[in-house]
Design a protein around this motif. Structure first.
Motif, PDB file in Angstrom:
ATOM      1  N   GLU B 231     -95.197 -13.678  13.281  1.00  0.00           N
ATOM      2  CA  GLU B 231     -96.473 -13.835  13.976  1.00  0.00           C
ATOM      3  C   GLU B 231     -97.011 -12.450  14.330  1.00  0.00           C
ATOM      4  N   ALA B 232     -98.307 -12.262  14.105  1.00  0.00           N
ATOM      5  CA  ALA B 232     -98.859 -10.945  14.384  1.00  0.00           C
ATOM      6  C   ALA B 232     -98.897 -10.688  15.897  1.00  0.00           C
ATOM      7  N   HIS B 233     -98.608  -9.458  16.288  1.00  0.00           N
ATOM      8  CA  HIS B 233     -98.655  -9.118  17.706  1.00  0.00           C
ATOM      9  C   HIS B 233     -99.988  -8.515  18.080  1.00  0.00           C
ATOM     10  N   SER B 234    -100.542  -7.773  17.142  1.00  0.00           N
ATOM     11  CA  SER B 234    -101.786  -7.087  17.473  1.00  0.00           C
ATOM     12  C   SER B 234    -102.856  -7.519  16.485  1.00  0.00           C
ATOM     13  N   ASN B 235    -103.981  -7.879  17.037  1.00  0.00           N
ATOM     14  CA  ASN B 235    -105.077  -8.353  16.182  1.00  0.00           C
ATOM     15  C   ASN B 235    -105.517  -7.280  15.195  1.00  0.00           C
ATOM     16  N   GLN B 236    -105.591  -6.034  15.700  1.00  0.00           N
ATOM     17  CA  GLN B 236    -106.067  -4.958  14.833  1.00  0.00           C
ATOM     18  C   GLN B 236    -105.149  -4.768  13.625  1.00  0.00           C
ATOM     19  N   GLN B 237    -103.841  -4.758  13.934  1.00  0.00           N
ATOM     20  CA  GLN B 237    -102.905  -4.552  12.831  1.00  0.00           C
ATOM     21  C   GLN B 237    -102.991  -5.700  11.848  1.00  0.00           C
ATOM     22  N   PHE B 238    -103.196  -6.887  12.371  1.00  0.00           N
ATOM     23  CA  PHE B 238    -103.273  -8.045  11.488  1.00  0.00           C
ATOM     24  C   PHE B 238    -104.501  -7.950  10.582  1.00  0.00           C
ATOM     25  N   CYS B 239    -105.619  -7.508  11.151  1.00  0.00           N
ATOM     26  CA  CYS B 239    -106.828  -7.325  10.333  1.00  0.00           C
ATOM     27  C   CYS B 239    -106.568  -6.348   9.201  1.00  0.00           C
ATOM     28  N   ARG B 240    -105.946  -5.239   9.574  1.00  0.00           N
ATOM     29  CA  ARG B 240    -105.669  -4.231   8.547  1.00  0.00           C
ATOM     30  C   ARG B 240    -104.795  -4.821   7.465  1.00  0.00           C
TER      31      ARG B 240
END
Lengths: 222, 487
Positions: B231-240
């Protein structure tokens, strides 16, 4: 020049003379011997140690692998081609700072593209293509392969077949012949859907057979 | 400026005497105390907050403030202090802080916890990058990474992940990304072993970026498919991550998946990250064209993107009309843009789609047309246009792009009557895909809800309840802020 390098050079000369004579059996034997010797060079990938002989070692190793690739085409061994090509690839990508680029680089890269096309590995074809700089796309060898892929995707099959007359390098003929077979199957598949009926004569022309017999053989085969 | 407003609100609650506007240094000290309590209580959330507050201060940082801050936090004899102060430029101007001198006199700080040390590295690094002192930034980041390897504390992870990002960023700015690939891989392995999921996420993205920078799609895909996912922890990292994934899939011709990732990345990206959204949209447009879809006009008219997307708009237009000539003109006209976006090879692939759309238009408008006319309408410039047209049409028929038959003897194409779409199950399929999309969106929204860590405990004392409410408020703010954060 140190001993190992000397030995490899001599052996490579023998390989080349056999290569010119088209004595592929001898070539393969010498080649496997050469490859074993090459493992003793510390400056080759992946260790890249900076030895005093690094430049000569890298150059001769690259030369050997280039010949190995061409040999595999001549012996029509696609698996060997893939193996040798992957051994050769680090020389093109990672040694640009150490030795001057090889004149054989683009023909061989184009050959690899063609192989991927023949084996219908289009995704890898495009992945390889992305690695090439913009200027490389102007090179006739690369351009040839790229245009082939385009015609193939569009369905302009007769352009694929006529490409055989404009090969930039004689080693390309082998893959183009293979490609012709793939193309014939493709055309047959398309014709099945596209035509309600087709006279024997037209079918012969479309599928590029010279006699009725060949055609009927092909039909029973499929 | 949300940053400033935020700071103003913060000030009265802290120990700073009212009336005076708090200086940057004082803000930094607040952050330090936040980190300290976070580290002691092992509350990662506090440290996340501290890092976010730091980002708001970013523009106010000065060399004098920083050196005073270092003097305040780090023991003067320590290695980190010596290294960091040598990297800071020797005072530019002294206009900023009135209380700089005073705070230095405050004397040497107590024992320094690792979180603070790493934090000092981070803040100096950010300052150096902002000042465009890239070589110093490189030195600073490398030193910090070397130090990080020896620290194994979960509370450091948050700061460390930011540090990784700036580490890679400083190398990218100096165009030497290839050098740090090995280090990044080692760090990723270390983060995996320590179950530092935020670190893994960040480092995986940095590695993908690193590979894609050199067009090494093969390696990138191999790493991506083998790296552990969670599960992604950070939205920004997930977007990237989604963006890189979309790029890889586009190159490998998995257009449907690529489209999904790219559109999701564009949708999830915060409003502030416009550059990122533009990039996503560019790629998404091409992928949709390659899929044979025509993106709506609204895509190109989004606020602030109109100019950047113009080349892609004209390209779409050419594909929509199915005019090879126009397509060629557009491709030539914007070839500079396309090669700097590194989409040139994709544009080349589009030629095929142009022909397809042209063919579809022809088959809709004519019930019977000769192959020679087809070739002329498509403007196929080849030595043998009729034969080309015939095989192209044949392939289009087989792929189901048009519904027609070829009459070879007479040399014409006969289109079949198009039946009533509503008598097929086409509408059903369309509905199904829309419903699936909505359900998926709903599920994701539910999954994205966050709850404070101990919300499931029943019966709480007055004390804990107050604390919980406070936490919830902070959390709400946290979520609201997150979208504006970094990028």
């Amino acid at each position: 020049m140190d001993l190992k390098l000397e030995e490899v050079t001599q052996l490579f000369e023998r390989f080349k003379s056999a290569f010119v004579r088209n004595d592929f059996g001898a070539c393969t034997d010498v080649l496997s011997h050469l490859k074993v010797l090459l493992t003793k060079f510390p400056s080759l990938p992946p260790s890249y140690q900076e030895t005093p002989n690094a430049v000569q070692e890298l150059t001769i190793a690259r030369d050997i692998y280039e010949h190995a690739v061409v040999l595999s085409v001549k012996t029509e061994d696609q698996d060997a081609f893939e193996r040798d090509f992957f051994q050769l690839k680090p020389f093109y990508t990672d040694t640009c700072g150490i030795i001057p680029p090889s004149p054989q680089e683009y023909p061989i890269l184009g050959l690899n593209l063609l192989r991927l096309l023949v084996q219908n590995r289009i995704a890898e074809f495009h992945t390889e293509l992305e690695l090439l700089p913009q200027s490389a796309l102007e090179n006739p060898c690369i351009k040839h392969a790229v245009e082939l892929e385009q015609s193939f995707m569009e369905g302009a099959y007769n352009r694929v077949l006529s490409a055989r007359q404009t090969v930039p390098h004689d080693t390309y003929v082998y893959f183009l012949d293979l490609l012709a077979k793939t193309v014939r199957d493709e055309i047959a598949g398309c014709s099945e859907k596209a035509y309600d009926y087709l006279s024997i004569n037209d079918a012969k022309k479309i599928l590029m057979f010279s006699t009725d017999q060949e055609l009927s053989e092909y039909i029973t085969e499929v | 400026m949300t940053a400033d407003v935020e700071m103003e609100v913060q000030a009265p609650s802290s120990s700073v005497p009212s009336a005076t506007v708090p200086s940057t240094l004082q803000h930094l000290k607040e952050i330090v105390s936040l980190i300290e309590t976070g580290a002691q209580g092992k509350e990662v959330r506090r440290i996340v907050r501290a890092v976010r507050l730091t980002m708001m201060l970013r523009r106010k940082l000065r060399a004098s403030v920083l050196s005073a801050f270092l003097g305040h936090v780090l023991p003067s004899g320590s290695e980190a202090f010596a290294k960091l102060s040598s990297l800071l430029p020797k005072d530019d101007e002294h206009d900023m802080d009135v209380d700089t001198a005073a705070s230095v006199v405050q004397g040497p700080a107590k024992h320094c916890i690792p979180e603070l040390e790493i934090f000092c590295y981070l803040i100096v690094l950010i300052y150096l990058i902002d000042q465009k002192r890239y070589n110093e930034a490189k030195a600073c980041s490398s030193a910090s990474i070397a130090r990080l390897r020896n620290i194994n504390r979960r509370t450091v992870d948050v700061i460390a992940s930011r540090l990784y990002f700036y580490y890679s960023f400083s190398y990218e700015l100096t165009n030497s990304l290839a050098e740090i690939r090995g280090t990044l891989l080692a760090l990723h392995r270390m983060a995996t072993l320590r179950r530092d999921e935020l670190g893994q996420e960040t480092l995986l993205n940095l590695l993908l970026r690193n590979y894609l920078h050199y067009n090494l799609y093969d390696q990138a895909e191999k790493l991506r498919s083998k790296a552990p996912r969670f599960e992604a922890h950070s939205n920004q990292q997930f977007c990237r991550y989604l963006f890189y994934l979309g790029k890889i899939r586009t190159i490998q011709l998995e257009y449907t998946d690529a489209k999904e990732s790219l559109l999701q990345a564009a949708r999830k990206a915060p409003v502030a990250a416009r550059g990122f959204q533009i990039q996503c949209n560019k790629w998404a447009v091409i992928v949709r064209l390659l899929l044979g879809e025509i993106p709506e006009r609204t895509v190109f008219m989004q606020k602030g993107m109109k100019k950047a997307l113009t080349p892609y708009f004209e390209l779409t237009n050419a594909v929509r009309i199915g005019d090879l000539e126009l397509f060629k003109i557009v491709a030539d006209k914007f070839s500079g843009t396309f090669s700097s976006d590194r989409t040139h090879n994709l544009i080349v692939r589009l030629r095929h789609n142009v022909i397809r759309t042209g063919l579809r238009n022809i088959s809709i408008s004519y019930s019977r047309i000769s192959l020679a006319d087809v070739a002329r309408k498509l403007r196929l410039d080849s030595p043998n246009p009729v034969a080309d047209a015939e095989s192209i049409v044949a392939k289009a028929i087989r792929d189901g792009a048009i519904d027609a038959t070829i009459d070879h003897a007479n040399g014409w194409v006969v289109s079949k009557e198009t039946g009533d779409v509503y008598s097929t199950n086409e509408p059903q399929i369309a509905f199904n895909s829309r419903i699936a999309f909505c359900l998926n969106m709903h599920n994701e929204a539910v999954r994205a809800l966050r709850f404070p860590p101990n919300s499931n405990k029943e019966k709480e004392s007055e004390e804990t309840r107050r604390e919980r409410q406070q936490q919830e408020q902070e959390l709400a703010k946290h979520i609201a802020e997150e979208d504006d954060d970094d990028f």
